[in-house]
Design a protein around this motif. Structure first.
Motif, PDB file in Angstrom:
ATOM      1  N   VAL A  55      -2.005  -1.550   1.271  1.00 28.72           N
ATOM      2  CA  VAL A  55      -0.928  -0.573   1.449  1.00 28.72           C
ATOM      3  C   VAL A  55      -1.311   0.716   0.733  1.00 28.72           C
ATOM      4  CG1 VAL A  55       1.491  -0.038   0.967  1.00 28.72           C
ATOM      5  CG2 VAL A  55       0.853  -2.323   1.741  1.00 28.72           C
ATOM      6  N   GLN A  56      -1.442   1.791   1.500  1.00 30.65           N
ATOM      7  CA  GLN A  56      -1.895   3.061   0.942  1.00 30.65           C
ATOM      8  C   GLN A  56      -0.707   4.004   0.717  1.00 30.65           C
ATOM      9  OE1 GLN A  56      -5.452   3.815   0.177  1.00 30.65           O
ATOM     10  NE2 GLN A  56      -5.102   1.611   0.115  1.00 30.65           N
ATOM     11  N   GLY A  57       0.135   3.635  -0.213  1.00 28.75           N
ATOM     12  CA  GLY A  57       1.310   4.415  -0.562  1.00 28.75           C
ATOM     13  C   GLY A  57       2.039   3.745  -1.700  1.00 28.75           C
ATOM     14  N   ASP A  58       3.140   4.346  -2.149  1.00 33.85           N
ATOM     15  CA  ASP A  58       3.902   3.775  -3.254  1.00 33.85           C
ATOM     16  C   ASP A  58       4.377   2.372  -2.893  1.00 33.85           C
ATOM     17  OD1 ASP A  58       3.553   6.079  -4.687  1.00 33.85           O
ATOM     18  OD2 ASP A  58       5.507   6.929  -4.129  1.00 33.85           O
ATOM     19  N   HIS A  59       4.292   1.477  -3.863  1.00 34.87           N
ATOM     20  CA  HIS A  59       4.618   0.079  -3.569  1.00 34.87           C
ATOM     21  C   HIS A  59       4.866  -0.681  -4.870  1.00 34.87           C
ATOM     22  CE1 HIS A  59       0.296   0.061  -4.458  1.00 34.87           C
ATOM     23  NE2 HIS A  59       0.577  -1.097  -5.034  1.00 34.87           N
ATOM     24  N   TYR A  60       5.374  -1.874  -4.729  1.00 37.45           N
ATOM     25  CA  TYR A  60       5.470  -2.841  -5.822  1.00 37.45           C
ATOM     26  C   TYR A  60       5.447  -4.231  -5.219  1.00 37.45           C
ATOM     27  CZ  TYR A  60      10.450  -3.314  -4.593  1.00 37.45           C
ATOM     28  OH  TYR A  60      11.632  -3.535  -3.929  1.00 37.45           O
ATOM     29  N   TYR A  61       5.093  -5.206  -6.034  1.00 34.58           N
ATOM     30  CA  TYR A  61       5.031  -6.583  -5.534  1.00 34.58           C
ATOM     31  C   TYR A  61       5.012  -7.535  -6.718  1.00 34.58           C
ATOM     32  CZ  TYR A  61       0.023  -6.057  -6.565  1.00 34.58           C
ATOM     33  OH  TYR A  61      -1.183  -5.826  -7.182  1.00 34.58           O
ATOM     34  N   GLY A  85      11.708   0.880   0.387  1.00 31.27           N
ATOM     35  CA  GLY A  85      12.559   1.185   1.526  1.00 31.27           C
ATOM     36  C   GLY A  85      11.939   2.063   2.591  1.00 31.27           C
ATOM     37  N   LYS A  86      10.658   2.401   2.452  1.00 32.01           N
ATOM     38  CA  LYS A  86      10.015   3.310   3.396  1.00 32.01           C
ATOM     39  C   LYS A  86       9.253   2.560   4.481  1.00 32.01           C
ATOM     40  CE  LYS A  86       9.342   7.029   0.016  1.00 32.01           C
ATOM     41  NZ  LYS A  86       8.333   7.875  -0.677  1.00 32.01           N
ATOM     42  N   LYS A  87       9.513   2.941   5.742  1.00 36.70           N
ATOM     43  CA  LYS A  87       8.675   2.500   6.850  1.00 36.70           C
ATOM     44  C   LYS A  87       7.563   3.529   7.069  1.00 36.70           C
ATOM     45  CE  LYS A  87      12.651   0.444   9.240  1.00 36.70           C
ATOM     46  NZ  LYS A  87      13.490   0.473  10.470  1.00 36.70           N
ATOM     47  N   GLY A  88       6.551   3.113   7.814  1.00 30.20           N
ATOM     48  CA  GLY A  88       5.498   4.047   8.180  1.00 30.20           C
ATOM     49  C   GLY A  88       4.442   4.287   7.129  1.00 30.20           C
ATOM     50  N   LEU A 162      -7.677   2.453   8.783  1.00 23.39           N
ATOM     51  CA  LEU A 162      -6.270   2.356   9.156  1.00 23.39           C
ATOM     52  C   LEU A 162      -6.095   1.348  10.290  1.00 23.39           C
ATOM     53  CD1 LEU A 162      -3.352   3.546   8.884  1.00 23.39           C
ATOM     54  CD2 LEU A 162      -3.983   5.085  10.767  1.00 23.39           C
ATOM     55  N   ILE A 163      -5.185   0.394  10.103  1.00 25.50           N
ATOM     56  CA  ILE A 163      -4.901  -0.589  11.147  1.00 25.50           C
ATOM     57  C   ILE A 163      -3.433  -0.582  11.565  1.00 25.50           C
ATOM     58  CG2 ILE A 163      -6.817  -2.121  10.545  1.00 25.50           C
ATOM     59  CD1 ILE A 163      -4.812  -3.878   9.008  1.00 25.50           C
ATOM     60  N   GLY A 164      -2.553   0.040  10.792  1.00 26.98           N
ATOM     61  CA  GLY A 164      -1.145   0.046  11.160  1.00 26.98           C
ATOM     62  C   GLY A 164      -0.283   0.682  10.096  1.00 26.98           C
ATOM     63  N   TRP A 165       1.040   0.412  10.219  1.00 25.75           N
ATOM     64  CA  TRP A 165       2.007   1.006   9.303  1.00 25.75           C
ATOM     65  C   TRP A 165       3.060  -0.027   8.907  1.00 25.75           C
ATOM     66  CZ3 TRP A 165       0.037   3.220  13.683  1.00 25.75           C
ATOM     67  CH2 TRP A 165      -0.707   4.405  13.501  1.00 25.75           C
ATOM     68  N   VAL A 166       3.549   0.076   7.692  1.00 25.76           N
ATOM     69  CA  VAL A 166       4.554  -0.854   7.166  1.00 25.76           C
ATOM     70  C   VAL A 166       5.854  -0.732   7.972  1.00 25.76           C
ATOM     71  CG1 VAL A 166       6.036  -1.360   5.174  1.00 25.76           C
ATOM     72  CG2 VAL A 166       3.590  -0.880   4.838  1.00 25.76           C
ATOM     73  N   GLU A 173      13.725  -8.138   9.792  1.00 27.62           N
ATOM     74  CA  GLU A 173      14.646  -7.098  10.251  1.00 27.62           C
ATOM     75  C   GLU A 173      15.818  -6.872   9.301  1.00 27.62           C
ATOM     76  OE1 GLU A 173      14.351  -4.965  12.512  1.00 27.62           O
ATOM     77  OE2 GLU A 173      12.877  -5.702  13.943  1.00 27.62           O
ATOM     78  N   ASN A 174      16.176  -7.872   8.559  1.00 26.63           N
ATOM     79  CA  ASN A 174      17.343  -7.758   7.687  1.00 26.63           C
ATOM     80  C   ASN A 174      16.992  -7.582   6.213  1.00 26.63           C
ATOM     81  OD1 ASN A 174      19.234  -8.083   9.838  1.00 26.63           O
ATOM     82  ND2 ASN A 174      18.804 -10.305   9.826  1.00 26.63           N
ATOM     83  N   VAL A 175      15.717  -7.271   5.946  1.00 26.00           N
ATOM     84  CA  VAL A 175      15.291  -7.027   4.565  1.00 26.00           C
ATOM     85  C   VAL A 175      14.580  -5.681   4.518  1.00 26.00           C
ATOM     86  CG1 VAL A 175      15.111  -9.479   4.024  1.00 26.00           C
ATOM     87  CG2 VAL A 175      13.111  -8.269   4.873  1.00 26.00           C
ATOM     88  N   ALA A 176      14.247  -5.228   3.317  1.00 28.32           N
ATOM     89  CA  ALA A 176      13.610  -3.924   3.158  1.00 28.32           C
ATOM     90  C   ALA A 176      12.204  -3.933   3.765  1.00 28.32           C
ATOM     91  CB  ALA A 176      13.542  -3.570   1.674  1.00 28.32           C
ATOM     92  N   PRO A 177      11.732  -2.789   4.245  1.00 29.95           N
ATOM     93  CA  PRO A 177      10.375  -2.721   4.804  1.00 29.95           C
ATOM     94  C   PRO A 177       9.331  -3.188   3.797  1.00 29.95           C
ATOM     95  CG  PRO A 177      11.593  -0.710   5.267  1.00 29.95           C
ATOM     96  CD  PRO A 177      12.431  -1.480   4.306  1.00 29.95           C
ATOM     97  N   HIS A 178       8.368  -3.922   4.282  1.00 29.87           N
ATOM     98  CA  HIS A 178       7.286  -4.396   3.422  1.00 29.87           C
ATOM     99  C   HIS A 178       6.157  -4.941   4.283  1.00 29.87           C
ATOM    100  CE1 HIS A 178       9.570  -8.140   4.157  1.00 29.87           C
ATOM    101  NE2 HIS A 178       8.420  -8.779   3.948  1.00 29.87           N
ATOM    102  N   LEU A 179       5.007  -5.094   3.679  1.00 28.33           N
ATOM    103  CA  LEU A 179       3.885  -5.781   4.317  1.00 28.33           C
ATOM    104  C   LEU A 179       3.802  -7.191   3.756  1.00 28.33           C
ATOM    105  CD1 LEU A 179       1.287  -5.745   6.106  1.00 28.33           C
ATOM    106  CD2 LEU A 179       0.036  -5.190   3.997  1.00 28.33           C
TER     107      LEU A 179
END
Length: 452
Positions: A55-61, A85-88, A162-166, A173-179
């Motif tokens: 994931v090439q952006g702000d994240h936590y896990y 909470g961010k898609k894309g 690049l292979i896709g987007w979060v 569908e009912n939870v926050a965006p994530h990989l």
């Protein structure tokens, strides 16, 4: 995400030799031939598989592998990398390989899986399936496509591509965006995708992004890196480059310290061992399992071996540093006997290293204060003040010098045990690393000069 911080060229110097020094005790087997370990031994040893962070952006896990799902009807087989909470947010291939599993219709969007050269598989699930509004925000209409253009079954992808987007597709569908990221071993189960293993430690040690251009330009002859594991395995990279394959073999006995040098003057550095308990030296003229080609005794119990070409004749020899006295003992041959030169330098207890710091083909000596990252060295084999000193790396890093870019001058590199990363700098100055490579969690790290 772990963000790294401070981190022969025969035409110039004929058959210049390198020298290395390592200082952690190592467990190994007797000086005999043993079979190579299985391909997945590195993961089994330390639970880390080399990755680019996907994931090439702000994240936590966090580590939720094995957690209950669907009322404990199944266990969680991956790591959920949340994006606030961010898609894309861009998703990249964690390692090079071939796409073997991928969504093909809108109704099943969006996921994919990649098989890597060693058979391991990574899977990327809950990619985006919603359209983007003109203001950059996302709908929740399920009509988007979160797989990058040109990515389909059979596509060859490179690490960091690049292979896709979060997103929040599938049962997210009912939870926050994530990989949802999975790592699977090559055991043939699960329709060839393999059994899921916990990727948490691998993600913690992953490169944040591709580290830039390798330090050794085409046509140059440069030092590379090798490691020695507690089980006795040596692993040597043919060049310092992310994703390069390695040569491995087993050599040694429990408690021996690994060293490397050009023992026969052929321009190629090979392995050796120093038995710190009694000063015995065991050298091989090839990087392979088997018996020692040269054996002799030098030093006393507790001495630390240093390796270098101390007289400029193109052959590396083994000398020692006595930490209790802060004294170096230099020897330019392979026989029992007294040191030809001895002198005091630096603070007792600092860790010694060797290199041609001025490019003259004759090795000097240096010391590394691991508690603060202080590096200092002399270009002459004599007592006196340091000719250069600077801070590089973090406390606890282990220093190894080498000619990483083929310019004939040895410069610093540090191995960071907490991340399994090796950080290279092409000048003996403070600053950030010029390149980095994952080497795992060995007992020792050392440098080599190999054949062209």
């Amino acid at each position: 995400m772990n963000t790294p911080e401070h981190f022969f060229n025969s035409a110039r110097t004929t058959r210049r030799a390198r020298r290395r020094i390592l200082w952690a005790l190592v467990a190994a087997c007797a000086l005999l031939v043993f079979p190579n370990p299985p391909a997945e031994a590195a993961y089994e040893d330390d639970g880390i598989y080399p990755l680019i962070f996907p994931v090439q952006g702000d994240h936590y896990y966090s580590d939720t592998f094995g957690a209950c799902r669907d009322g404990c009807k199944r266990a969680h087989e991956g790591t959920d990398i949340m994006t606030y909470g961010k898609k894309g947010v861009p998703v990249v291939a964690a390692a090079a390989g071939e796409v073997i599993w991928i969504s093909t219709t809108q109704s099943e969007c969006c996921y994919l899986g990649i098989r890597h050269a060693d058979g391991w598989v990574t899977r990327y699930i809950h990619l985006n399936n919603d359209t983007q509004r003109p203001d950059g925000s996302y709908t929740d209409d399920g009509k988007g496509w979160g797989i990058a253009p040109g990515i389909e079954r059979g596509t060859r992808v490179e690490a960091g591509q690049l292979i896709g987007w979060v997103g929040d597709s599938g049962n997210a569908e009912n939870v926050a965006p994530h990989l949802h990221f999975e790592l699977r071993r090559p055991d043939g189960s699960n329709y060839g995708h393999g059994t899921a293993v916990n990727a948490y430690r691998s993600l913690r040690a992953a490169l944040p992004a591709l580290p830039g251009d390798p330090p050794c330009e085409p046509g140059e002859r440069c030092d590379t890196v090798g490691v020695h594991f507690a089980g006795g395995e040596f692993k040597i990279w043919p060049k310092i480059e992310w994703g390069a394959s390695t040569t491995s073999f087993i050599y040694g006995r429990a408690g021996d310290i690994a060293i490397s040098g050009d023992w026969d003057g052929d321009g190629v550095e090979t392995v050796g061992l120093y038995r710190q308990s009694n000063g015995f030296v065991y050298l091989k003229n090839s990087n392979s399992a088997g018996n020692a080609d040269v054996t002799y005794y030098f030093g006393r119990s507790g001495d630390i071996p240093i390796v270098g070409d101390f007289d400029g004749d193109g052959v590396d020899t083994v000398s020692v540093y006595r930490p209790s006295e802060g004294k170096f003992f230099i020897k330019n041959d392979f026989g029992d006997g007294w040191a030809e030169k001895e002198f005091v330098f630096g603070r007792p207890g600092d860790k010694p290293f060797v290199g041609t710091f001025d490019g003259d083909g004759v090795d000097g000596i240096g010391l590394h204060r691991e508690s603060v990252g202080l590096v200092y060295f002399r270009n002459t084999l004599s007592a006196g003040p340091a000719e250069a000193e600077f801070i590089y790396g973090r406390p606890g890093d282990v220093l190894i010098a080498g000619d990483w870019d083929g310019d004939g001058i040895d410069t610093v590199g540090v191995y960071r045990p907490s991340t399994g990363m090796f950080y290279i700098r092409n000048s003996n100055t403070p600053g950030n690393a010029h390149y980095q490579i994952w080497v795992g969690n060995p007992a020792e790290v050392l440098s080599f000069r190999l054949e062209d």
